[in-house]
Enzyme design. Structure first.
Site, PDB file in Angstrom:
ATOM      1  N   GLU A 244      40.666  44.640  34.650  1.00  0.00           N
ATOM      2  CA  GLU A 244      41.633  43.796  35.165  1.00  0.00           C
ATOM      3  C   GLU A 244      42.153  42.954  34.047  1.00  0.00           C
ATOM      4  OE1 GLU A 244      42.256  43.598  38.269  1.00  0.00           O
ATOM      5  OE2 GLU A 244      40.894  44.787  39.287  1.00  0.00           O
ATOM      6  N   CYS A 278      46.267  34.983  36.126  1.00  0.00           N
ATOM      7  CA  CYS A 278      46.959  36.351  35.731  1.00  0.00           C
ATOM      8  C   CYS A 278      48.018  36.838  36.504  1.00  0.00           C
ATOM      9  CB  CYS A 278      45.837  37.474  35.792  1.00  0.00           C
ATOM     10  SG  CYS A 278      44.797  37.643  37.037  1.00  0.00           S
ATOM     11  N   GLU A 378      52.474  36.565  27.980  1.00  0.00           N
ATOM     12  CA  GLU A 378      52.154  35.805  29.005  1.00  0.00           C
ATOM     13  C   GLU A 378      51.873  34.340  28.387  1.00  0.00           C
ATOM     14  OE1 GLU A 378      48.276  36.901  29.863  1.00  0.00           O
ATOM     15  OE2 GLU A 378      48.154  36.754  32.095  1.00  0.00           O
TER      16      GLU A 378
HETATM   17  N1  LIG Z   1      44.011  40.860  35.995  1.00  0.00           N
HETATM   18  C1  LIG Z   1      43.097  40.011  36.275  1.00  0.00           C
HETATM   19  O1  LIG Z   1      42.435  40.175  37.181  1.00  0.00           O
HETATM   20  C2  LIG Z   1      42.950  38.859  35.384  1.00  0.00           C
HETATM   21  C3  LIG Z   1      42.156  37.719  36.088  1.00  0.00           C
HETATM   22  C4  LIG Z   1      41.885  36.673  34.969  1.00  0.00           C
HETATM   23  C5  LIG Z   1      42.502  36.595  33.767  1.00  0.00           C
HETATM   24  N2  LIG Z   1      42.979  37.760  33.422  1.00  0.00           N
HETATM   25  C6  LIG Z   1      43.506  37.643  31.734  1.00  0.00           C
HETATM   26  O2  LIG Z   1      42.449  37.183  31.070  1.00  0.00           O
HETATM   27  C7  LIG Z   1      43.216  36.517  30.178  1.00  0.00           C
HETATM   28  C8  LIG Z   1      42.764  35.179  29.849  1.00  0.00           C
HETATM   29  O3  LIG Z   1      41.240  35.215  29.505  1.00  0.00           O
HETATM   30  P1  LIG Z   1      40.579  35.127  28.300  1.00  0.00           P
HETATM   31  O4  LIG Z   1      41.544  34.206  27.304  1.00  0.00           O
HETATM   32  O5  LIG Z   1      39.317  34.503  28.506  1.00  0.00           O
HETATM   33  O6  LIG Z   1      40.382  36.622  27.833  1.00  0.00           O
HETATM   34  P2  LIG Z   1      39.574  37.333  26.676  1.00  0.00           P
HETATM   35  O7  LIG Z   1      40.111  38.672  26.731  1.00  0.00           O
HETATM   36  O8  LIG Z   1      39.738  36.587  25.541  1.00  0.00           O
HETATM   37  O9  LIG Z   1      38.067  36.781  27.291  1.00  0.00           O
HETATM   38  C9  LIG Z   1      37.418  37.532  28.451  1.00  0.00           C
HETATM   39  C10 LIG Z   1      36.019  37.469  28.131  1.00  0.00           C
HETATM   40  O10 LIG Z   1      35.792  38.648  27.146  1.00  0.00           O
HETATM   41  C11 LIG Z   1      35.092  37.943  26.349  1.00  0.00           C
HETATM   42  N3  LIG Z   1      35.337  38.293  25.053  1.00  0.00           N
HETATM   43  C12 LIG Z   1      36.369  38.325  24.357  1.00  0.00           C
HETATM   44  N4  LIG Z   1      36.399  38.887  23.216  1.00  0.00           N
HETATM   45  C13 LIG Z   1      35.383  39.654  23.086  1.00  0.00           C
HETATM   46  C14 LIG Z   1      34.611  40.693  22.477  1.00  0.00           C
HETATM   47  N5  LIG Z   1      35.362  41.146  21.113  1.00  0.00           N
HETATM   48  N6  LIG Z   1      33.826  41.362  22.624  1.00  0.00           N
HETATM   49  C15 LIG Z   1      32.947  41.053  24.039  1.00  0.00           C
HETATM   50  N7  LIG Z   1      33.513  40.158  24.871  1.00  0.00           N
HETATM   51  C16 LIG Z   1      34.716  39.506  24.423  1.00  0.00           C
HETATM   52  C17 LIG Z   1      35.333  36.372  26.524  1.00  0.00           C
HETATM   53  O11 LIG Z   1      34.259  35.587  25.830  1.00  0.00           O
HETATM   54  C18 LIG Z   1      35.536  36.262  27.815  1.00  0.00           C
HETATM   55  O12 LIG Z   1      34.174  36.257  28.554  1.00  0.00           O
HETATM   56  C19 LIG Z   1      44.760  36.579  30.472  1.00  0.00           C
HETATM   57  O13 LIG Z   1      45.355  37.519  29.646  1.00  0.00           O
HETATM   58  C20 LIG Z   1      44.518  36.882  31.841  1.00  0.00           C
HETATM   59  O14 LIG Z   1      45.885  37.324  32.390  1.00  0.00           O
HETATM   60  C21 LIG Z   1      43.257  38.812  34.065  1.00  0.00           C
HETATM   61  O1  LIG Z   2      43.585  35.109  37.227  1.00  0.00           O
HETATM   62  C1  LIG Z   2      43.233  35.955  37.874  1.00  0.00           C
HETATM   63  C2  LIG Z   2      42.655  35.965  39.270  1.00  0.00           C
HETATM   64  C3  LIG Z   2      43.444  35.078  40.230  1.00  0.00           C
HETATM   65  C4  LIG Z   2      43.416  35.686  41.693  1.00  0.00           C
HETATM   66  O2  LIG Z   2      42.384  36.082  42.008  1.00  0.00           O
HETATM   67  O3  LIG Z   2      44.291  35.185  42.120  1.00  0.00           O
END
Ligand SMILES: NC(=O)c1ccc[n+]([C@@H]2O[C@H](COP(=O)([O-])OP(=O)(O)OC[C@H]3O[C@@H](n4cnc5c(N)ncnc54)[C@H](O)[C@@H]3O)[C@@H](O)[C@H]2O)c1
Ligand SMILES: O=CCCC(=O)O
Length: 474
Positions: A244, A278, A378
């Site tokens: 996701e 997101c 984003e």
């Molecule tokens: N599609 C969805 O359902 C959804 C929901 C919420 C957030 N998001 C996305 O998440 C992003 C924001 O969240 P973020 O900044 O925490 O994202 P991120 O990818 O930096 O981190 C997400 C998770 O991955 C871990 N992580 C980061 N680098 C890693 C690595 N090299 N190895 C293992 N784990 C690692 C982080 O510590 C965190 O727990 C945005 O792009 C948002 O759109 C998507």
């Molecule tokens: O940020 C992503 C999840 C938000 C939602 O579940 O609506």
């Protein structure tokens, strides 16, 4: 140095201090798990998983989940306070998230009892052919800071309902909510070894969840770059993956829309959690005939937002998660201004600093075009960029001109257009005349580089199951 496992929590040396987004001061420290902690947690979850699955029926697992749900609801104020302090969102939004997070647990408590196989007419004489659903095994769960509770329950509840065990790496910025939920899960009677939590800032150690052969599935929510990296690592042992990832959601307002409804829908989609979801609107496309009216009405609504600490009941917009998130918004605003866009409301105040909290004024910009960074990246914050468009064909081309495909929204009173545009938007989730699309029963997930797999809904359980066919000579 690892201190071993205790009651489902991996324990290691404490991390560096975590900061409160509302004050930029220390919140606390948690364990910082190393590679040995991850290996130990995975082994323990692996040993526990078959016992958990074979010793419980779907109904019993559902009952355990329901107890967990009830404990979360009973403790919602405390969990919301923890969530508000570590994430920054308002207490009202934090409470809303706790209830939303719990809704996935009650949903999958029910789904646990509805895991059906099928009987299939066999082409061999005197043979009975049927299928059963089985848990995939140990699941590695990695989630982001923006929904510290709901992103965890949306994965863990179906995994446990299916009979899997889980090893969770909670977000480094917001680990406390996950630890509180874990405490309640153990209190509810879920076997601690099936529910491992490894907080860490050591990303290398966390990648063990994608490489260790004992893990059979990895479910990740977060940025597209990290998701791609984990998918490549997981391919080494052919793990199942659900991703996701990031979004770049368009909101389209057609000339025939109810403009007040479009403004309300845009407000919800853009400013929920201070723009840090997101599925938040990232690009607002408004047709030429209504762009003036829509912009004026949006500015009027945005001017009523109140930025401040999430603990203050009058606050509607809490701080962003960290200083880097504020810097990103400033960069998007600066780039758009330098290329001819105009600030209609907000902007970057003189002498702005994040020394006393990661606050970011809500901003509306007009005259935004496809050449500006905000069109492709984003923002993840309270920036509402308005793009003007002429025709349906043109706006569909613009809306789909992105590698992302998570959510999309549009506003129209024309029923034919409603169906046509919903079909042609390249996204996993569409809101028509609404900005509110998330719910436990709604399939959540994206297309293109926003990932694959669906969470919640009638599809969420099967993400954690395999199908076994059984052929019996009779
Ligand atoms: N599609 C969805 O359902 C959804 C929901 C919420 C957030 N998001 C996305 O998440 C992003 C924001 O969240 P973020 O900044 O925490 O994202 P991120 O990818 O930096 O981190 C997400 C998770 O991955 C871990 N992580 C980061 N680098 C890693 C690595 N090299 N190895 C293992 N784990 C690692 C982080 O510590 C965190 O727990 C945005 O792009 C948002 O759109 C998507
Ligand atoms: O940020 C992503 C999840 C938000 C939602 O579940 O609506």
């Amino acid at each position: 140095m690892s201190q071993g496992l205790s009651n489902g929590y991996a324990i290691s040396d404490p991390s560096e201090a975590l900061k409160k987004p509302s004050t930029a001061t220390e919140l606390g420290r948690v364990a910082d798990c190393n590679l040995d902690d991850f290996k130990e947690a995975i082994q323990s979850a692996y040993d526990a998983q078959p016992k958990f699955f074979y010793n419980t029926t779907g109904k019993q697992r559902g009952d355990l989940l329901r107890k967990w749900h009830d404990l979360i609801i009973a403790n919602q104020d405390d969990i919301a306070l923890i969530l508000c302090l570590e994430n920054g969102k308002t207490l009202a939004e934090a409470t809303g998230e706790v209830v939303y997070a719990a809704s996935f647990i009650s949903w999958f408590a029910e789904e646990a009892t509805r895991s059906y196989g099928v009987t299939i007419p066999s082409s061999y004489p005197n043979t009975a052919l049927s299928t059963i659903k089985e848990p995939v095994g140990v699941c590695g769960i990695i989630t982001p800071w923006n929904f510290p509770a709901a992103m965890i329950t949306r994965k863990v509840a179906p995994a446990l309902a299916a009979g899997c065990s889980v090893v969770i790496k909670p977000p480094s910025e917001t680990p406390y909510t996950c630890l509180a939920l874990t405490k309640l899960a153990v209190e509810a009677g879920l076997p601690p070894a099936t529910f491992q939590v490894c907080p860490t800032k050591d990303r290398q150690a966390a990648t063990e969840l994608a490489t260790n052969p004992l893990i059979r599935k990895i479910s990740f929510t977060g940025s597209t770059n990290v998701g791609k990296m984990l998918a490549k690592l997981a391919a080494g042992t052919l793990k199942r993956t659900s991703l996701e990832l990031g979004g770049n959601a368009p909101v389209i307002v057609f000339n025939d829309a109810d403009i007040d409804a479009a403004v309300e829908g845009t407000m919800f989609s853009k400013f929920r959690c201070t723009g840090q979801t997101c599925v938040c609107a990232n690009r607002i496309y408004v047709q030429s005939g209504v762009v003036k009216e829509f912009t004026e009405k949006l500015v009027a609504r945005v001017s009523k937002l109140k930025v401040g600490s999430g603990l203050d009941p009058s606050t509607t917009q809490g701080p962003l998660v960290n200083a880097a998130a504020v810097k990103k918004i400033h960069e998007h605003i600066g780039d758009a201004l330098s290329k001819g866009a105009k600030v209609e409301f907000g902007g970057i105040p003189e002498g702005y600093s994040t020394n006393n909290g990661f606050y970011c004024p809500p901003t509306v910009m007009s005259g935004v075009t496809a050449s500006m960074i905000v069109a492709n990246d984003e923002s993840f914050g309270p920036l509402a960029p308005i793009f003007e468009f002429g025709t349906e064909e043109e706006v569909l081309q613009l809306a789909n001109d992105t590698e992302f495909g998570l959510a999309g929204y549009f506003f129209t009173r024309d029923i034919g257009k409603a169906h046509r545009v919903a079909q042609r938007l390249q996204v996993g989730m569409v809101g028509v005349n609404t900005g509110k699309i998330s719910a436990a029963e709604a399939p959540f997930g994206g297309v293109k580089e926003s990932g694959y797999g669906r969470e919640g809904s009638l599809y969420g359980l099967e993400e954690y199951q395999t199908i076994k066919s059984i052929t019996v000579a009779i």
